[in-house]
Design a protein around this motif. Sequence first.
Motif, PDB file in Angstrom:
ATOM      1  N   THR A  47      16.302 -53.021  34.126  1.00  0.00           N
ATOM      2  CA  THR A  47      15.138 -53.670  33.510  1.00  0.00           C
ATOM      3  C   THR A  47      15.223 -53.500  31.995  1.00  0.00           C
ATOM      4  O   THR A  47      15.569 -52.430  31.498  1.00  0.00           O
ATOM      5  CB  THR A  47      13.818 -53.079  34.033  1.00  0.00           C
ATOM      6  N   HIS A  48      14.912 -54.570  31.270  1.00  0.00           N
ATOM      7  CA  HIS A  48      15.064 -54.604  29.819  1.00  0.00           C
ATOM      8  C   HIS A  48      13.826 -55.206  29.182  1.00  0.00           C
ATOM      9  O   HIS A  48      13.102 -55.954  29.835  1.00  0.00           O
ATOM     10  CB  HIS A  48      16.273 -55.463  29.423  1.00  0.00           C
ATOM     11  N   VAL A  49      13.626 -54.939  27.887  1.00  0.00           N
ATOM     12  CA  VAL A  49      12.578 -55.635  27.143  1.00  0.00           C
ATOM     13  C   VAL A  49      13.060 -57.056  26.849  1.00  0.00           C
ATOM     14  O   VAL A  49      14.249 -57.359  26.990  1.00  0.00           O
ATOM     15  CB  VAL A  49      12.227 -54.894  25.837  1.00  0.00           C
TER      16      VAL A  49
ATOM     17  N   THR B  89      20.605 -48.988  24.999  1.00  0.00           N
ATOM     18  CA  THR B  89      21.983 -48.617  25.388  1.00  0.00           C
ATOM     19  C   THR B  89      22.921 -49.825  25.270  1.00  0.00           C
ATOM     20  O   THR B  89      24.095 -49.662  24.957  1.00  0.00           O
ATOM     21  CB  THR B  89      22.076 -48.024  26.816  1.00  0.00           C
ATOM     22  N   HIS B  90      22.379 -51.034  25.486  1.00  0.00           N
ATOM     23  CA  HIS B  90      23.218 -52.232  25.288  1.00  0.00           C
ATOM     24  C   HIS B  90      23.583 -52.391  23.801  1.00  0.00           C
ATOM     25  O   HIS B  90      24.683 -52.823  23.478  1.00  0.00           O
ATOM     26  CB  HIS B  90      22.496 -53.481  25.782  1.00  0.00           C
ATOM     27  N   LEU B  91      22.643 -52.048  22.925  1.00  0.00           N
ATOM     28  CA  LEU B  91      22.947 -52.118  21.490  1.00  0.00           C
ATOM     29  C   LEU B  91      24.064 -51.131  21.150  1.00  0.00           C
ATOM     30  O   LEU B  91      24.957 -51.440  20.356  1.00  0.00           O
ATOM     31  CB  LEU B  91      21.691 -51.802  20.656  1.00  0.00           C
TER      32      LEU B  91
ATOM     33  N   PRO C 129      27.436 -57.482  32.652  1.00  0.00           N
ATOM     34  CA  PRO C 129      26.739 -57.474  33.933  1.00  0.00           C
ATOM     35  C   PRO C 129      25.785 -56.282  33.979  1.00  0.00           C
ATOM     36  O   PRO C 129      26.171 -55.181  33.593  1.00  0.00           O
ATOM     37  CB  PRO C 129      27.868 -57.316  34.958  1.00  0.00           C
ATOM     38  N   CYS C 130      24.547 -56.488  34.413  1.00  0.00           N
ATOM     39  CA  CYS C 130      23.578 -55.394  34.487  1.00  0.00           C
ATOM     40  C   CYS C 130      22.422 -55.782  35.391  1.00  0.00           C
ATOM     41  O   CYS C 130      21.903 -56.885  35.295  1.00  0.00           O
ATOM     42  CB  CYS C 130      23.049 -55.041  33.094  1.00  0.00           C
ATOM     43  N   GLY C 131      22.013 -54.864  36.252  1.00  0.00           N
ATOM     44  CA  GLY C 131      20.899 -55.126  37.164  1.00  0.00           C
ATOM     45  C   GLY C 131      19.612 -54.432  36.763  1.00  0.00           C
ATOM     46  O   GLY C 131      18.629 -54.496  37.479  1.00  0.00           O
TER      47      GLY C 131
ATOM     48  N   PHE D 165      14.658 -47.866  26.256  1.00  0.00           N
ATOM     49  CA  PHE D 165      15.913 -47.109  26.178  1.00  0.00           C
ATOM     50  C   PHE D 165      17.074 -47.911  26.765  1.00  0.00           C
ATOM     51  O   PHE D 165      18.178 -47.919  26.226  1.00  0.00           O
ATOM     52  CB  PHE D 165      15.788 -45.786  26.942  1.00  0.00           C
ATOM     53  N   HIS D 166      16.811 -48.552  27.914  1.00  0.00           N
ATOM     54  CA  HIS D 166      17.908 -49.276  28.574  1.00  0.00           C
ATOM     55  C   HIS D 166      18.450 -50.378  27.662  1.00  0.00           C
ATOM     56  O   HIS D 166      19.658 -50.525  27.498  1.00  0.00           O
ATOM     57  CB  HIS D 166      17.432 -49.863  29.908  1.00  0.00           C
ATOM     58  N   THR D 167      17.546 -51.114  27.038  1.00  0.00           N
ATOM     59  CA  THR D 167      17.991 -52.182  26.141  1.00  0.00           C
ATOM     60  C   THR D 167      18.726 -51.584  24.944  1.00  0.00           C
ATOM     61  O   THR D 167      19.726 -52.144  24.473  1.00  0.00           O
ATOM     62  CB  THR D 167      16.792 -53.028  25.692  1.00  0.00           C
TER      63      THR D 167
END
Length: 239
Positions: free
Chosen positions: A207-209, A110-112, A203-205, A106-108
């Motif tokens: 966790t991503h795939v 949100t970047h999309l 900038p992001c701290g 999900f986190h990755t």
Amino acid sequence: MTEELFREDATLDACEARVTAVDAAGIELDRTVFYPQGGGQAGDRGVFVLDDGTELQVADTRKGAAPGAIVHLPAPGQEALLATLQPGARVVARIDRARRARHMRFHTATHLLCALVPHAVDGCSITADYARLDFHMNEPLDKEALTAGIARYVAAAHPVRHRWISEAELDANPGLVRSMSVQPPRGQGRIRVLEIEGVDLQPCGGTHVANTAEIGAVVVTKIEKKSAMTRRVVLGFAA
Ligand SMILES: [Zn+2]
């Protein structure tokens, strides 16, 4: 100060660690794979395997009061086991990998969304069941078009990687700062930057795939008008 192993390698399930502090509020370790709630992303759950093999259930992870402190919150009913833990004790800290994998996907994603919706983000929440982003905008958004846009990026299998940049490097590269979809914070010395190759840089701290292909089938489940200048996009996993 806890060594943050999850920042360099989000695929780590477990680590050996030493207890540095323990009280009713929680447990601190010298190093951990547990991500503390922050940047919109939920904290990790999991277990600490003690020397005798018993498992202490960790219900959540938060940032502590001191800079760099990470507090692992014991689940209800763990008081007796917690009382046996002393600073210096060795544990194996193991996260709930299935739950974290959903956070990472999900986190990755949100970047999309940030790449698809070129407006400032003023709110974010990433859980195992849904993710939502609030965009500062008043134009309408199209659910199907956003879902299709995410699917295109997922199918294109873009590599995802992070790197650390010093403020001095940022100052020397105004073009880099301009290319970021979110402006970097200042005053922390170095900044962790997340790049989805050819798609998004910010900038992001969290966790991503490692590749957008790992996100799988994510769909926009809802678009809400939260206020005159806020559009909320909610993501879910396709059934
Ligand atoms: Zn991120």
